[in-house]
Design a protein around this motif. Structure first.
Motif, PDB file in Angstrom:
ATOM      1  N   LYS A  42      -4.819  11.642   0.445  1.00  0.00           N
ATOM      2  CA  LYS A  42      -6.108  11.334  -0.171  1.00  0.00           C
ATOM      3  C   LYS A  42      -6.715  10.100   0.488  1.00  0.00           C
ATOM      4  CE  LYS A  42      -8.413  10.836  -4.621  1.00  0.00           C
ATOM      5  NZ  LYS A  42      -8.254  11.055  -6.074  1.00  0.00           N
ATOM      6  N   LEU A  43      -7.997  10.163   0.833  1.00  0.00           N
ATOM      7  CA  LEU A  43      -8.704   9.044   1.444  1.00  0.00           C
ATOM      8  C   LEU A  43      -9.575   8.355   0.411  1.00  0.00           C
ATOM      9  CD1 LEU A  43      -9.655   7.362   3.910  1.00  0.00           C
ATOM     10  CD2 LEU A  43     -11.433   9.103   4.269  1.00  0.00           C
ATOM     11  N   ILE A  44      -9.365   7.055   0.244  1.00  0.00           N
ATOM     12  CA  ILE A  44     -10.254   6.226  -0.571  1.00  0.00           C
ATOM     13  C   ILE A  44     -11.175   5.505   0.414  1.00  0.00           C
ATOM     14  CG2 ILE A  44     -10.430   4.354  -2.246  1.00  0.00           C
ATOM     15  CD1 ILE A  44      -7.589   5.030  -3.153  1.00  0.00           C
ATOM     16  N   ALA A  45     -12.402   5.944   0.495  1.00  0.00           N
ATOM     17  CA  ALA A  45     -13.304   5.438   1.527  1.00  0.00           C
ATOM     18  C   ALA A  45     -13.677   3.975   1.322  1.00  0.00           C
ATOM     19  CB  ALA A  45     -14.575   6.295   1.584  1.00  0.00           C
ATOM     20  N   GLU A  46     -13.843   3.566   0.068  1.00  0.00           N
ATOM     21  CA  GLU A  46     -14.247   2.188  -0.244  1.00  0.00           C
ATOM     22  C   GLU A  46     -13.058   1.417  -0.795  1.00  0.00           C
ATOM     23  OE1 GLU A  46     -17.069   0.836   0.505  1.00  0.00           O
ATOM     24  OE2 GLU A  46     -17.910   2.712   1.269  1.00  0.00           O
ATOM     25  N   PRO A  47     -12.548   0.435  -0.059  1.00  0.00           N
ATOM     26  CA  PRO A  47     -11.369  -0.314  -0.525  1.00  0.00           C
ATOM     27  C   PRO A  47     -11.539  -0.933  -1.901  1.00  0.00           C
ATOM     28  CG  PRO A  47     -11.833  -0.790   1.778  1.00  0.00           C
ATOM     29  CD  PRO A  47     -12.992   0.027   1.287  1.00  0.00           C
ATOM     30  N   CYS A  48     -12.754  -1.359  -2.237  1.00  0.00           N
ATOM     31  CA  CYS A  48     -12.965  -2.001  -3.530  1.00  0.00           C
ATOM     32  C   CYS A  48     -12.831  -1.026  -4.693  1.00  0.00           C
ATOM     33  CB  CYS A  48     -14.338  -2.682  -3.569  1.00  0.00           C
ATOM     34  SG  CYS A  48     -15.729  -1.563  -3.335  1.00  0.00           S
ATOM     35  N   GLU A  49     -12.707   0.266  -4.419  1.00  0.00           N
ATOM     36  CA  GLU A  49     -12.527   1.266  -5.466  1.00  0.00           C
ATOM     37  C   GLU A  49     -11.055   1.676  -5.614  1.00  0.00           C
ATOM     38  OE1 GLU A  49     -15.093   4.494  -4.455  1.00  0.00           O
ATOM     39  OE2 GLU A  49     -16.939   3.337  -4.755  1.00  0.00           O
ATOM     40  N   THR A  50     -10.176   1.058  -4.843  1.00  0.00           N
ATOM     41  CA  THR A  50      -8.765   1.448  -4.861  1.00  0.00           C
ATOM     42  C   THR A  50      -8.156   1.339  -6.251  1.00  0.00           C
ATOM     43  OG1 THR A  50      -8.528   0.684  -2.568  1.00  0.00           O
ATOM     44  CG2 THR A  50      -6.505   1.036  -3.822  1.00  0.00           C
ATOM     45  N   GLY A  51      -8.385   0.227  -6.918  1.00  0.00           N
ATOM     46  CA  GLY A  51      -7.810   0.027  -8.240  1.00  0.00           C
ATOM     47  C   GLY A  51      -8.256   1.084  -9.232  1.00  0.00           C
ATOM     48  N   GLU A  52      -9.543   1.419  -9.205  1.00  0.00           N
ATOM     49  CA  GLU A  52     -10.067   2.428 -10.122  1.00  0.00           C
ATOM     50  C   GLU A  52      -9.464   3.803  -9.846  1.00  0.00           C
ATOM     51  OE1 GLU A  52     -14.381   4.469 -11.323  1.00  0.00           O
ATOM     52  OE2 GLU A  52     -14.300   2.743  -9.962  1.00  0.00           O
ATOM     53  N   VAL A  53      -9.409   4.175  -8.571  1.00  0.00           N
ATOM     54  CA  VAL A  53      -8.882   5.494  -8.215  1.00  0.00           C
ATOM     55  C   VAL A  53      -7.393   5.593  -8.543  1.00  0.00           C
ATOM     56  CG1 VAL A  53      -8.419   7.082  -6.309  1.00  0.00           C
ATOM     57  CG2 VAL A  53     -10.614   5.869  -6.415  1.00  0.00           C
ATOM     58  N   VAL A  54      -6.618   4.616  -8.086  1.00  0.00           N
ATOM     59  CA  VAL A  54      -5.176   4.649  -8.323  1.00  0.00           C
ATOM     60  C   VAL A  54      -4.879   4.558  -9.816  1.00  0.00           C
ATOM     61  CG1 VAL A  54      -2.995   3.464  -7.908  1.00  0.00           C
ATOM     62  CG2 VAL A  54      -4.667   3.695  -6.058  1.00  0.00           C
ATOM     63  N   GLY A  55      -5.599   3.696 -10.513  1.00  0.00           N
ATOM     64  CA  GLY A  55      -5.367   3.522 -11.936  1.00  0.00           C
ATOM     65  C   GLY A  55      -5.616   4.764 -12.757  1.00  0.00           C
ATOM     66  N   SER A  56      -6.486   5.638 -12.276  1.00  0.00           N
ATOM     67  CA  SER A  56      -6.796   6.864 -13.006  1.00  0.00           C
ATOM     68  C   SER A  56      -5.754   7.955 -12.780  1.00  0.00           C
ATOM     69  CB  SER A  56      -8.176   7.391 -12.584  1.00  0.00           C
ATOM     70  OG  SER A  56      -8.154   7.850 -11.242  1.00  0.00           O
ATOM     71  N   GLU A  57      -4.844   7.750 -11.813  1.00  0.00           N
ATOM     72  CA  GLU A  57      -3.921   8.815 -11.429  1.00  0.00           C
ATOM     73  C   GLU A  57      -2.450   8.476 -11.617  1.00  0.00           C
ATOM     74  OE1 GLU A  57      -4.865  10.130  -7.484  1.00  0.00           O
ATOM     75  OE2 GLU A  57      -6.850  10.839  -8.041  1.00  0.00           O
ATOM     76  N   ILE A  58      -2.111   7.233 -11.879  1.00  0.00           N
ATOM     77  CA  ILE A  58      -0.710   6.873 -12.069  1.00  0.00           C
ATOM     78  C   ILE A  58      -0.442   6.559 -13.534  1.00  0.00           C
ATOM     79  CG2 ILE A  58      -0.528   5.930  -9.735  1.00  0.00           C
ATOM     80  CD1 ILE A  58      -0.572   3.122 -11.006  1.00  0.00           C
ATOM     81  N   ARG A  59       0.816   6.576 -13.893  1.00  0.00           N
ATOM     82  CA  ARG A  59       1.221   6.232 -15.253  1.00  0.00           C
ATOM     83  C   ARG A  59       1.082   4.735 -15.461  1.00  0.00           C
ATOM     84  NH1 ARG A  59       4.989   8.072 -19.251  1.00  0.00           N
ATOM     85  NH2 ARG A  59       5.985   6.322 -20.341  1.00  0.00           N
ATOM     86  N   ARG A  60       0.422   4.329 -16.557  1.00  0.00           N
ATOM     87  CA  ARG A  60       0.237   2.907 -16.857  1.00  0.00           C
ATOM     88  C   ARG A  60       0.719   2.635 -18.267  1.00  0.00           C
ATOM     89  NH1 ARG A  60      -5.500   0.912 -14.874  1.00  0.00           N
ATOM     90  NH2 ARG A  60      -4.312  -1.020 -14.806  1.00  0.00           N
ATOM     91  N   ASP A  61       1.665   1.734 -18.401  1.00  0.00           N
ATOM     92  CA  ASP A  61       2.271   1.451 -19.700  1.00  0.00           C
ATOM     93  C   ASP A  61       1.456   0.455 -20.513  1.00  0.00           C
ATOM     94  OD1 ASP A  61       4.504   3.110 -19.208  1.00  0.00           O
ATOM     95  OD2 ASP A  61       5.406   1.542 -17.993  1.00  0.00           O
ATOM     96  N   VAL A  62       0.881  -0.554 -19.847  1.00  0.00           N
ATOM     97  CA  VAL A  62       0.169  -1.613 -20.559  1.00  0.00           C
ATOM     98  C   VAL A  62      -1.102  -1.963 -19.800  1.00  0.00           C
ATOM     99  CG1 VAL A  62       0.233  -3.991 -21.387  1.00  0.00           C
ATOM    100  CG2 VAL A  62       2.315  -2.592 -21.487  1.00  0.00           C
ATOM    101  N   ILE A  63      -2.216  -2.055 -20.525  1.00  0.00           N
ATOM    102  CA  ILE A  63      -3.474  -2.544 -19.949  1.00  0.00           C
ATOM    103  C   ILE A  63      -4.017  -3.593 -20.899  1.00  0.00           C
ATOM    104  CG2 ILE A  63      -5.807  -1.955 -19.218  1.00  0.00           C
ATOM    105  CD1 ILE A  63      -4.880   0.897 -18.760  1.00  0.00           C
ATOM    106  N   LEU A  64      -4.250  -4.798 -20.414  1.00  0.00           N
ATOM    107  CA  LEU A  64      -4.743  -5.891 -21.252  1.00  0.00           C
ATOM    108  C   LEU A  64      -6.266  -5.817 -21.356  1.00  0.00           C
ATOM    109  CD1 LEU A  64      -2.544  -8.830 -19.918  1.00  0.00           C
ATOM    110  CD2 LEU A  64      -2.117  -7.329 -21.882  1.00  0.00           C
ATOM    111  N   GLY A  65      -6.775  -5.979 -22.573  1.00  0.00           N
ATOM    112  CA  GLY A  65      -8.219  -5.990 -22.801  1.00  0.00           C
ATOM    113  C   GLY A  65      -8.775  -7.388 -22.738  1.00  0.00           C
ATOM    114  N   PRO A  66     -10.091  -7.520 -22.771  1.00  0.00           N
ATOM    115  CA  PRO A  66     -10.720  -8.857 -22.715  1.00  0.00           C
ATOM    116  C   PRO A  66     -10.427  -9.660 -23.969  1.00  0.00           C
ATOM    117  CG  PRO A  66     -12.356  -7.160 -23.176  1.00  0.00           C
ATOM    118  CD  PRO A  66     -11.073  -6.447 -22.840  1.00  0.00           C
TER     119      PRO A  66
END
Length: 289
Positions: free
Chosen positions: A265-289
């Motif tokens: 998979k190609l992520i064309a824009e590096p600044c979108e890496t976190g969003e793309v990867v975060g939507s596809e991997i298992r995440r146990d904890v996400i801190l809110g504001p």
């Protein structure tokens, strides 16, 4: 990265408080504002080498009258700790308007954080390739020393682009609260693949990852590419960021590498890496504001 892991106490310098969260290259025209990730490189070396302590000689270039402020000292400590530094030896305890009470507060604060972050087991879901082979292909140091001519040393546009992709990928993952370790091609080539109820993993030493990102990697060796191809084939996540690898380390490897990476998979824009990867991997904890 390979050399740093051989140190029993991997370390670095982080001099001055004004460089938190951005690259020194911004001072000379470099286009990325998302740098200052060397602490993560150092902590990755420690994880790969099996060491528990990392260090940074921090906050020089300051005095009671000029230079770093107290808040910048604290900010630098926080930033380095987030990226895995857990020992902070300072060769100066002076900052603008410093007082004995501030020195006491800072020493207690840094000491507690050092202690708290030196234990436990590090777990990160993503491995990020340290793209040294691509850097070797582009880097062409010019005449003159770096202190007087950093811009000349980064004159190759390919090198500048690689640095941007590398830094922006790392910062994007951090902004998305996705921890990672830097790894090199030898780590990947020698990795083992695992599968359990939680998913598919690539194990490197004591760490295991559910995804691998390759920032700006135009070049990758066939052995590492084949391992990643095997990982992707069983359901692992492999992301090329900014560009798909187009060459092997040797010319004879290039055809095989191109065939393997065409499925990634190609992520064309590096600044979108976190969003793309975060939507596809298992995440146990996400801190809110």
């Amino acid at each position: 990265l390979a050399a740093a892991r051989e140190l029993s106490l991997p370390g670095m310098d982080h001099l001055g408080g004004g460089f938190v969260g951005r690259s020194l290259m911004t001072l000379v025209g470099h286009t990325s504002n998302f740098g200052a990730i060397v602490p993560k490189l150092v902590s990755s070396a420690a994880h790969l080498g099996g060491w528990t302590r990392t260090m940074s000689e921090s906050n020089g270039f300051s005095s009671a009258k000029v230079g770093t402020t107290f808040s910048e000292y604290v900010a630098t400590s926080n930033w380095e700790m987030v990226l895995g530094i857990n020992t902070l030896p300072y060769y100066t305890m002076d900052w603008v308007g410093c007082t004995d009470e501030q020195r006491k507060r800072y020493s207690e604060y840094a000491g507690r954080i050092n202690y708290m972050t030196a234990g436990g087991t590090h777990i990160a879901p993503v491995a990020v390739l340290y793209p040294i082979a691509t850097a070797w292909a582009h880097f062409n140091p010019k005449e003159g020393n770096l202190n007087g001519g950093r811009q000349r040393a980064w004159a190759d546009p390919g090198m500048d682009r690689l640095q941007c992709i590398y830094e922006d990928t790392a910062r994007s993952l951090l902004e998305a609260q996705i921890d990672f370790d830097f790894v090199d091609e030898d780590d990947i080539a020698g990795a083992s693949l695992e599968n359990d109820a939680l998913g598919h993993w690539i194990r490197i030493g004591a760490e295991r990852f559910s995804a691998v990102a390759l920032p700006g990697a135009e070049i990758i060796g066939e052995a590492a590419a084949r391992k990643l191809g095997e990982f992707a084939a069983v359901g692992g996540r492999v992301y090329a960021v900014g560009v798909l690898p187009e060459r092997g380390r040797r010319e004879i490897e290039t055809t095989a590498v191109r065939d393997i990476v065409s499925e990634w998979k190609l992520i064309a824009e590096p600044c979108e890496t976190g969003e793309v990867v975060g939507s596809e991997i298992r995440r146990d904890v996400i801190l809110g504001p």
